[in-house]
Enzyme design. Sequence first.
Site, PDB file in Angstrom:
ATOM      1  N   SER A 119      -8.415  -0.687   0.620  1.00  0.00           N
ATOM      2  CA  SER A 119      -8.807   0.575   1.247  1.00  0.00           C
ATOM      3  C   SER A 119      -8.847   1.676   0.191  1.00  0.00           C
ATOM      4  O   SER A 119      -7.838   1.945  -0.463  1.00  0.00           O
ATOM      5  CB  SER A 119      -7.818   0.958   2.352  1.00  0.00           C
ATOM      6  OG  SER A 119      -7.846   0.016   3.393  1.00  0.00           O
ATOM      7  N   GLU A 122      -6.813   6.840  -1.844  1.00  0.00           N
ATOM      8  CA  GLU A 122      -5.577   6.061  -1.847  1.00  0.00           C
ATOM      9  C   GLU A 122      -5.459   5.325  -3.179  1.00  0.00           C
ATOM     10  O   GLU A 122      -4.367   5.149  -3.711  1.00  0.00           O
ATOM     11  CB  GLU A 122      -5.606   5.056  -0.688  1.00  0.00           C
ATOM     12  CG  GLU A 122      -4.359   4.209  -0.545  1.00  0.00           C
ATOM     13  CD  GLU A 122      -4.403   3.359   0.707  1.00  0.00           C
ATOM     14  OE1 GLU A 122      -4.241   2.129   0.583  1.00  0.00           O
ATOM     15  OE2 GLU A 122      -4.601   3.910   1.810  1.00  0.00           O
ATOM     16  N   ARG A 178       1.708   6.714   2.686  1.00  0.00           N
ATOM     17  CA  ARG A 178       1.165   6.290   1.382  1.00  0.00           C
ATOM     18  C   ARG A 178       1.729   7.114   0.217  1.00  0.00           C
ATOM     19  O   ARG A 178       1.036   7.460  -0.722  1.00  0.00           O
ATOM     20  CB  ARG A 178      -0.374   6.349   1.385  1.00  0.00           C
ATOM     21  CG  ARG A 178      -1.020   5.451   2.434  1.00  0.00           C
ATOM     22  CD  ARG A 178      -0.706   3.976   2.204  1.00  0.00           C
ATOM     23  NE  ARG A 178      -1.290   3.150   3.250  1.00  0.00           N
ATOM     24  CZ  ARG A 178      -0.647   2.758   4.359  1.00  0.00           C
ATOM     25  NH1 ARG A 178       0.623   3.113   4.554  1.00  0.00           N
ATOM     26  NH2 ARG A 178      -1.234   2.020   5.250  1.00  0.00           N
TER      27      ARG A 178
END
Length: 308
Positions: free
Chosen positions: A232, A302, A182
């Site tokens: 998410s 995130e 990520r």
Amino acid sequence: MKTEEARQYQNLYTQLAAVLGPERIRRDEPLFRHTYTKLGGAADIAIFPDSPESVQQCVDIIRQAGVPLTVLGNGSNVIVKDSGIRGVTLILTELKRIHLDNQQISADCGAAMIDVSNFAYEYSLTGLEFACGIPGSVGGAVYMNAGAYGGEVKDVLVSALVLTRDGKMTLRARDELQFSYRHSIVSENGDIVLQATFALEPGVKTEIRSKMDELTFLRASKQPLEYPSCGSVFKRPPGYYAGKLIQDAGLQGLRIGGAEVSTKHAGFIVNVNHATASEYISVIEAVQAAVKQQFGVVLEREVRIIGD
């Protein structure tokens, strides 16, 4: 806004409109219209360029003016604060061309990863099935090395065309982008992704469709797609799963105002009733605090939080 500042913004608006045309620039644009969470205040000025060259021209004008610049894709993995964003917000969703060159697909930064995945399917190319449910744009996917169901952007990316901080268009090879979980170097260095090229393999069209249908079913059955959300919220902590920790902490259904930890998937926070960004962020912080207290695990976001 003070008189001198108002004059500066009017001059900037005039210069940008000359590059873009009046239909691609807006004052006081509500940003909840441009985010998947349906949250956020207004941008002082929002611009919607439709070519890499116009992005380059506009960024040069904005930097010479010394006005803050914020870059936004399709807003799937971002929360804009209620106070909005000062300066100019560059919204890249009008750059959405996708084209094929042999077995490589090049896509503009504003193209949706779902559309790129479907484009690959149409040409019987395999490798992007994992992206069939990723709501983000190509630029955002490169920015954060987006992934799902065992696949990541780094697995198929060849190169990305970026606009550097000093205003130059530069082609970055995959290794130069320093991908990790990520993360890419773009998230640190201020480059703006303009286009990405993906290398795929010939496949059997029916098998590609079958895999995409399977992943689409899994996503729909497990994720709360019926509500606005940022997807998410948290990265996967080493050795754990964020959703499982949140579930085990008894946080599903935790609600502040109109924002709630999803009862369908604990890794999601959903806007169930006209939430404000402050309420949404408060739920994020409450989840982080509870998980740290109960399990000693720090949940890292995130999702990006931007604005003033």
